[in-house]
Motif scaffolding. Structure first.
Motif, PDB file in Angstrom:
ATOM      1  N   ASP A 154       2.146   1.822  -3.432  1.00 47.90           N
ATOM      2  CA  ASP A 154       1.085   2.417  -4.243  1.00 47.90           C
ATOM      3  C   ASP A 154       1.003   3.926  -4.019  1.00 47.90           C
ATOM      4  O   ASP A 154       0.877   4.705  -4.966  1.00 47.90           O
ATOM      5  CB  ASP A 154      -0.259   1.776  -3.883  1.00 47.90           C
ATOM      6  CG  ASP A 154      -0.753   0.851  -4.980  1.00 47.90           C
ATOM      7  OD1 ASP A 154       0.038   0.479  -5.861  1.00 47.90           O
ATOM      8  OD2 ASP A 154      -1.940   0.497  -4.967  1.00 47.90           O
ATOM      9  N   ASN A 155       1.071   4.318  -2.758  1.00 48.79           N
ATOM     10  CA  ASN A 155       0.990   5.742  -2.432  1.00 48.79           C
ATOM     11  C   ASN A 155       2.186   6.515  -2.990  1.00 48.79           C
ATOM     12  O   ASN A 155       2.041   7.631  -3.503  1.00 48.79           O
ATOM     13  CB  ASN A 155       0.905   5.940  -0.922  1.00 48.79           C
ATOM     14  CG  ASN A 155      -0.411   5.434  -0.353  1.00 48.79           C
ATOM     15  OD1 ASN A 155      -1.410   5.344  -1.067  1.00 48.79           O
ATOM     16  ND2 ASN A 155      -0.420   5.091   0.927  1.00 48.79           N
ATOM     17  N   CYS A 156       3.370   5.912  -2.892  1.00 51.20           N
ATOM     18  CA  CYS A 156       4.589   6.587  -3.372  1.00 51.20           C
ATOM     19  C   CYS A 156       4.593   6.760  -4.886  1.00 51.20           C
ATOM     20  O   CYS A 156       5.125   7.746  -5.406  1.00 51.20           O
ATOM     21  CB  CYS A 156       5.824   5.799  -2.940  1.00 51.20           C
ATOM     22  SG  CYS A 156       6.157   5.847  -1.161  1.00 51.20           S
ATOM     23  N   SER A 184       1.779   6.712  -6.869  1.00 55.17           N
ATOM     24  CA  SER A 184       0.429   6.975  -7.365  1.00 55.17           C
ATOM     25  C   SER A 184       0.427   7.914  -8.569  1.00 55.17           C
ATOM     26  O   SER A 184      -0.479   7.854  -9.408  1.00 55.17           O
ATOM     27  CB  SER A 184      -0.441   7.559  -6.251  1.00 55.17           C
ATOM     28  OG  SER A 184       0.088   8.799  -5.800  1.00 55.17           O
ATOM     29  N   ARG A 232       0.838  -1.197   0.000  1.00 55.23           N
ATOM     30  CA  ARG A 232       0.000   0.000   0.000  1.00 55.23           C
ATOM     31  C   ARG A 232       0.878   1.253   0.000  1.00 55.23           C
ATOM     32  O   ARG A 232       0.577   2.241  -0.681  1.00 55.23           O
ATOM     33  CB  ARG A 232      -0.924   0.003   1.214  1.00 55.23           C
ATOM     34  CG  ARG A 232      -1.850   1.195   1.301  1.00 55.23           C
ATOM     35  CD  ARG A 232      -2.868   1.224   0.178  1.00 55.23           C
ATOM     36  NE  ARG A 232      -4.110   0.621   0.584  1.00 55.23           N
ATOM     37  CZ  ARG A 232      -5.228   0.626  -0.135  1.00 55.23           C
ATOM     38  NH1 ARG A 232      -5.239   1.195  -1.318  1.00 55.23           N
ATOM     39  NH2 ARG A 232      -6.322   0.051   0.292  1.00 55.23           N
ATOM     40  N   LEU A 233       1.980   1.203   0.752  1.00 49.91           N
ATOM     41  CA  LEU A 233       2.919   2.318   0.774  1.00 49.91           C
ATOM     42  C   LEU A 233       3.528   2.547  -0.606  1.00 49.91           C
ATOM     43  O   LEU A 233       3.662   3.689  -1.066  1.00 49.91           O
ATOM     44  CB  LEU A 233       4.023   2.058   1.811  1.00 49.91           C
ATOM     45  CG  LEU A 233       5.125   3.121   1.919  1.00 49.91           C
ATOM     46  CD1 LEU A 233       4.542   4.460   2.371  1.00 49.91           C
ATOM     47  CD2 LEU A 233       6.211   2.662   2.901  1.00 49.91           C
ATOM     48  N   LYS A 265       0.036   6.284 -12.096  1.00 47.71           N
ATOM     49  CA  LYS A 265      -1.144   5.472 -12.406  1.00 47.71           C
ATOM     50  C   LYS A 265      -1.546   5.513 -13.877  1.00 47.71           C
ATOM     51  O   LYS A 265      -2.129   4.570 -14.403  1.00 47.71           O
ATOM     52  CB  LYS A 265      -2.328   5.934 -11.563  1.00 47.71           C
ATOM     53  CG  LYS A 265      -2.327   5.417 -10.142  1.00 47.71           C
ATOM     54  CD  LYS A 265      -3.608   5.851  -9.439  1.00 47.71           C
ATOM     55  CE  LYS A 265      -3.683   5.277  -8.041  1.00 47.71           C
ATOM     56  NZ  LYS A 265      -4.958   5.652  -7.377  1.00 47.71           N
TER      57      LYS A 265
END
Length: 216
Positions: free
Chosen positions: A192-194, A196, A189-190, A199
């Motif tokens: 993904d956030n880094c 993002s 999840r981290l 995308k």
């Protein structure tokens, strides 16, 4: 263990649950042995029906989605999640969805992109970019009100490892230790956030909201 893609799909459906109203037709959904954990609020739902070619899932309509046995404009919400990749003729299916959709109804769609071959592997046939999705949708008398990429680098890596150490491993013991890293979900999840902001180029697929084209 749930894939990140399935988790993201549940989250997308939850964010847009207000669009699920009236008579609902869930194309490809399962009345029995459902996937995911999304539970819609049924306060504004009059009837929820399922269309599936697999009779063992208990569908209300056991048929393909190219010829839906419902009247014009008789459905307020069509759900078409994780189905597009299996369709041999997606334009025909979307034309049918447009035909049965009420004037102010919505179609909720999800379409995988950077994900492994999955489900009934012999029927998993396609991956679509946003450009191709737009072409299919617009040729069917529908318009897109939202197209949202789902997940990024973390989602892609997690789900690849999930499959590599799962059904693709064919019970090989050599890859079992790798499954331990999948329990550290927060790390993916981290990631993904880094990442993002990437995308647009790296994602597990798209969540799409459709409606009828406004008359000119």
């Amino acid at each position: 263990m749930k894939t990140f893609r399935r988790q993201l799909l549940d989250e997308c459906l939850d964010r847009h649950k207000a669009l699920i109203t009236g008579r609902v037709l869930d194309i490809g959904g399962k009345k029995r042995n459902k996937r995911g954990s999304f539970e819609p609020v049924l306060d504004h739902v009059k009837r929820w029906q399922y269309l599936n070619i697999d009779d063992s899932t208990g569908p209300d309509f056991c048929c393909n989605a190219e010829n839906i046995p419902l009247e014009d404009r008789s459905v307020d919400t069509v759900i078409l999640t994780e189905v597009l990749e299996y369709l041999p003729n997606p334009r025909k299916v979307f034309r049918e969805a447009e035909r049965i959709l009420s004037k102010d109804g919505h179609i909720l769609v999800s379409s995988p992109f950077l994900v492994p071959i999955h489900g009934d592997y012999w029927a998993d046939r396609a991956r679509y970019t946003p450009v191709m999705i737009e072409e299919i949708v617009e040729s069917s008398g529908l318009e897109i009100s939202l197209i949202e990429p789902m997940g990024s680098v973390g989602t892609i890596i997690f789900d690849l490892l999930h499959v590599a150490t799962g059904y693709a491993a064919k019970n090989s013991r050599s890859v079992r230790p790798l499954r331990l890293i999948l329990h550290v979900r927060w790390l993916f999840r981290l990631l993904d956030n880094c990442f993002s902001y990437q995308k647009e180029y790296l994602n597990s697929g798209y969540f799409i909201v459709l409606g009828k084209k406004a008359p000119r």
